[in-house]
Design a protein around this motif. Structure first.
Motif, PDB file in Angstrom:
ATOM      1  N   MET A 135       0.624  -1.249  -0.313  1.00 43.46           N
ATOM      2  CA  MET A 135       0.128   0.078  -0.009  1.00 43.46           C
ATOM      3  C   MET A 135       0.908   1.114   0.097  1.00 43.46           C
ATOM      4  O   MET A 135       1.890   1.169   0.514  1.00 43.46           O
ATOM      5  N   ILE A 136       0.268   2.260  -0.713  1.00 40.14           N
ATOM      6  CA  ILE A 136       1.075   3.457  -0.822  1.00 40.14           C
ATOM      7  C   ILE A 136       0.976   4.523   0.340  1.00 40.14           C
ATOM      8  O   ILE A 136      -0.265   4.678   0.657  1.00 40.14           O
ATOM      9  N   LYS A 137       1.968   4.667   1.187  1.00 39.40           N
ATOM     10  CA  LYS A 137       1.448   5.743   2.317  1.00 39.40           C
ATOM     11  C   LYS A 137       2.428   7.040   1.934  1.00 39.40           C
ATOM     12  O   LYS A 137       3.707   6.839   1.616  1.00 39.40           O
ATOM     13  N   SER A 138       2.076   7.909   2.344  1.00 39.08           N
ATOM     14  CA  SER A 138       2.849   9.331   2.527  1.00 39.08           C
ATOM     15  C   SER A 138       2.452  10.241   3.567  1.00 39.08           C
ATOM     16  O   SER A 138       1.265  10.354   3.853  1.00 39.08           O
ATOM     17  N   SER A 139       3.251  11.197   3.870  1.00 38.04           N
ATOM     18  CA  SER A 139       2.952  12.286   4.614  1.00 38.04           C
ATOM     19  C   SER A 139       3.299  13.424   4.055  1.00 38.04           C
ATOM     20  O   SER A 139       4.486  13.666   3.538  1.00 38.04           O
ATOM     21  N   ASN A 140       2.891  14.625   4.554  1.00 34.53           N
ATOM     22  CA  ASN A 140       3.117  15.862   4.406  1.00 34.53           C
ATOM     23  C   ASN A 140       4.144  16.689   5.142  1.00 34.53           C
ATOM     24  O   ASN A 140       4.666  17.861   5.092  1.00 34.53           O
ATOM     25  N   ALA A 185      -1.053  21.092   2.445  1.00 34.10           N
ATOM     26  CA  ALA A 185      -1.335  19.753   3.080  1.00 34.10           C
ATOM     27  C   ALA A 185      -2.370  19.062   2.301  1.00 34.10           C
ATOM     28  O   ALA A 185      -2.237  17.902   1.933  1.00 34.10           O
ATOM     29  N   ALA A 186      -3.381  20.041   1.798  1.00 28.65           N
ATOM     30  CA  ALA A 186      -4.574  19.490   1.187  1.00 28.65           C
ATOM     31  C   ALA A 186      -4.227  18.916  -0.228  1.00 28.65           C
ATOM     32  O   ALA A 186      -4.639  18.012  -0.584  1.00 28.65           O
ATOM     33  N   ILE A 187      -3.316  19.696  -0.839  1.00 33.89           N
ATOM     34  CA  ILE A 187      -2.939  19.275  -2.131  1.00 33.89           C
ATOM     35  C   ILE A 187      -2.294  17.932  -2.141  1.00 33.89           C
ATOM     36  O   ILE A 187      -2.291  16.933  -2.850  1.00 33.89           O
ATOM     37  N   GLN A 188      -1.204  18.034  -1.201  1.00 33.47           N
ATOM     38  CA  GLN A 188      -0.624  16.592  -0.908  1.00 33.47           C
ATOM     39  C   GLN A 188      -1.356  15.428  -0.453  1.00 33.47           C
ATOM     40  O   GLN A 188      -1.089  14.308  -0.980  1.00 33.47           O
ATOM     41  N   GLU A 189      -2.411  15.557   0.226  1.00 31.01           N
ATOM     42  CA  GLU A 189      -3.484  14.697   0.718  1.00 31.01           C
ATOM     43  C   GLU A 189      -4.277  14.339  -0.553  1.00 31.01           C
ATOM     44  O   GLU A 189      -4.384  13.020  -0.858  1.00 31.01           O
ATOM     45  N   ALA A 190      -4.665  15.353  -1.552  1.00 30.25           N
ATOM     46  CA  ALA A 190      -5.268  14.778  -2.748  1.00 30.25           C
ATOM     47  C   ALA A 190      -4.419  13.953  -3.677  1.00 30.25           C
ATOM     48  O   ALA A 190      -4.937  12.910  -4.360  1.00 30.25           O
ATOM     49  N   LYS A 191      -2.965  14.277  -3.683  1.00 32.26           N
ATOM     50  CA  LYS A 191      -2.175  13.540  -4.581  1.00 32.26           C
ATOM     51  C   LYS A 191      -1.975  12.291  -4.144  1.00 32.26           C
ATOM     52  O   LYS A 191      -2.019  11.336  -4.823  1.00 32.26           O
ATOM     53  N   SER A 192      -1.849  12.000  -2.750  1.00 24.78           N
ATOM     54  CA  SER A 192      -1.661  10.618  -2.060  1.00 24.78           C
ATOM     55  C   SER A 192      -2.903   9.885  -2.295  1.00 24.78           C
ATOM     56  O   SER A 192      -3.109   8.716  -2.612  1.00 24.78           O
ATOM     57  N   LYS A 193      -4.340  10.447  -2.370  1.00 29.48           N
ATOM     58  CA  LYS A 193      -5.505   9.724  -2.527  1.00 29.48           C
ATOM     59  C   LYS A 193      -5.570   9.095  -3.916  1.00 29.48           C
ATOM     60  O   LYS A 193      -5.804   8.270  -4.052  1.00 29.48           O
ATOM     61  N   LYS A 194      -5.165  10.222  -4.700  1.00 24.20           N
ATOM     62  CA  LYS A 194      -5.242   9.774  -6.286  1.00 24.20           C
ATOM     63  C   LYS A 194      -4.090   8.574  -6.427  1.00 24.20           C
ATOM     64  O   LYS A 194      -4.521   7.796  -7.248  1.00 24.20           O
ATOM     65  N   LYS A 195      -3.060   8.598  -5.896  1.00 23.11           N
ATOM     66  CA  LYS A 195      -2.140   7.634  -6.215  1.00 23.11           C
ATOM     67  C   LYS A 195      -2.513   6.169  -5.536  1.00 23.11           C
ATOM     68  O   LYS A 195      -2.588   5.236  -6.381  1.00 23.11           O
ATOM     69  N   MET A 196      -3.351   6.252  -4.335  1.00 23.52           N
ATOM     70  CA  MET A 196      -3.736   5.148  -3.707  1.00 23.52           C
ATOM     71  C   MET A 196      -4.762   4.436  -4.728  1.00 23.52           C
ATOM     72  O   MET A 196      -5.037   3.325  -4.821  1.00 23.52           O
ATOM     73  N   GLU A 197      -5.870   5.576  -5.010  1.00 23.25           N
ATOM     74  CA  GLU A 197      -7.012   5.146  -6.001  1.00 23.25           C
ATOM     75  C   GLU A 197      -6.358   4.325  -7.480  1.00 23.25           C
ATOM     76  O   GLU A 197      -6.853   3.434  -7.566  1.00 23.25           O
ATOM     77  N   LYS A 198      -5.166   4.965  -7.865  1.00 17.41           N
ATOM     78  CA  LYS A 198      -4.731   4.360  -9.088  1.00 17.41           C
ATOM     79  C   LYS A 198      -4.182   2.913  -8.785  1.00 17.41           C
ATOM     80  O   LYS A 198      -4.328   1.759  -9.453  1.00 17.41           O
ATOM     81  N   TYR A 199      -3.542   2.924  -7.652  1.00 20.84           N
ATOM     82  CA  TYR A 199      -2.942   1.717  -7.269  1.00 20.84           C
ATOM     83  C   TYR A 199      -3.928   0.592  -7.033  1.00 20.84           C
ATOM     84  O   TYR A 199      -4.046  -0.537  -7.348  1.00 20.84           O
ATOM     85  N   CYS A 200      -5.281   1.098  -6.179  1.00 18.91           N
ATOM     86  CA  CYS A 200      -6.444  -0.086  -6.007  1.00 18.91           C
ATOM     87  C   CYS A 200      -6.940  -0.438  -7.429  1.00 18.91           C
ATOM     88  O   CYS A 200      -7.384  -1.396  -7.514  1.00 18.91           O
ATOM     89  N   ASN A 201      -7.203   0.624  -8.065  1.00 17.26           N
ATOM     90  CA  ASN A 201      -8.070   0.466  -9.447  1.00 17.26           C
ATOM     91  C   ASN A 201      -7.154  -0.677 -10.404  1.00 17.26           C
ATOM     92  O   ASN A 201      -7.713  -1.363 -11.205  1.00 17.26           O
ATOM     93  N   SER A 202      -5.883  -0.458 -10.508  1.00 17.97           N
ATOM     94  CA  SER A 202      -4.978  -1.302 -11.061  1.00 17.97           C
ATOM     95  C   SER A 202      -5.226  -2.729 -10.655  1.00 17.97           C
ATOM     96  O   SER A 202      -4.721  -3.734 -11.670  1.00 17.97           O
ATOM     97  N   ARG A 203      -5.529  -3.026  -9.786  1.00 24.33           N
ATOM     98  CA  ARG A 203      -5.447  -4.582  -9.042  1.00 24.33           C
ATOM     99  C   ARG A 203      -6.932  -5.241  -9.172  1.00 24.33           C
ATOM    100  O   ARG A 203      -6.915  -6.220  -8.855  1.00 24.33           O
ATOM    101  N   VAL A 204      -7.980  -4.188  -9.628  1.00 22.28           N
ATOM    102  CA  VAL A 204      -9.252  -4.938  -9.870  1.00 22.28           C
ATOM    103  C   VAL A 204      -9.451  -5.558 -11.027  1.00 22.28           C
ATOM    104  O   VAL A 204      -9.001  -4.961 -12.224  1.00 22.28           O
TER     105      VAL A 204
END
Length: 149
Positions: free
Chosen positions: A1-6, A58-77
């Motif tokens: 799983m992809i994790k990141s912090s600001n 921080a909000a921009i970083q969180e949106a980027k992180s969510k987009k990256k996690m969404e892309k990762y999860c959707n690639s495995r569906v």
């Protein structure tokens, strides 16, 4: 799983400064003894001026992180769809057909897909040709492979 912090703490994003724990106030440390109050007040004022910008970053970083996690999860569906006439099993937990112990069968069937209703919903019929009253979601069905001998 992809994790990141600001890199910022929630306290910093809320109040504009890092928290000082009570133990550091009662017991002198290098951080608390070397503070110049006038410079500290100026720094707090600048931090409060820049807090909105820091929150936006921080909000921009969180949106980027969510987009990256969404892309990762959707690639495995794995996309699955059934056509009318396909044989499927249905999940026993979803149908609540039998209230059995944990060693009971997880899937029941086979059933034939009668009609595809779109968006992953299907009408089923059993082997005798009786229509099952409920519609079934694709998450509760799996393909039945019947091997002929």
């Amino acid at each position: 799983m992809i994790k990141s912090s600001n890199g910022d703490t929630p306290f910093l994003l809320t109040y504009g400064t890092e928290a000082v724990i009570p133990a550091e106030i009662g017991m002198p440390t290098l951080w608390t003894t070397e503070i110049d109050l006038t410079k500290n007040n100026e720094a707090l004022g600048m931090n409060l001026d820049l807090i909105e910008e820091r929150r936006e970053q921080a909000a921009i970083q969180e949106a980027k992180s969510k987009k990256k996690m969404e892309k990762y999860c959707n690639s495995r569906v794995r996309g699955t769809s059934f056509k009318p006439g396909d044989m499927v099993y249905r999940n026993n937990e979803a149908s609540h057909a039998r209230d059995e112990c944990k060693l009971g069968p997880k899937w029941e069937g086979p059933y034939e897909v009668k009609e595809s209703l779109g968006k992953g919903a299907y009408k089923l019929k059993d082997c005798k040709g009786n229509e099952i009253q409920r519609t079934w979601n694709i998450c509760n069905l799996k393909k039945c492979y019947i091997h002929e001998v």
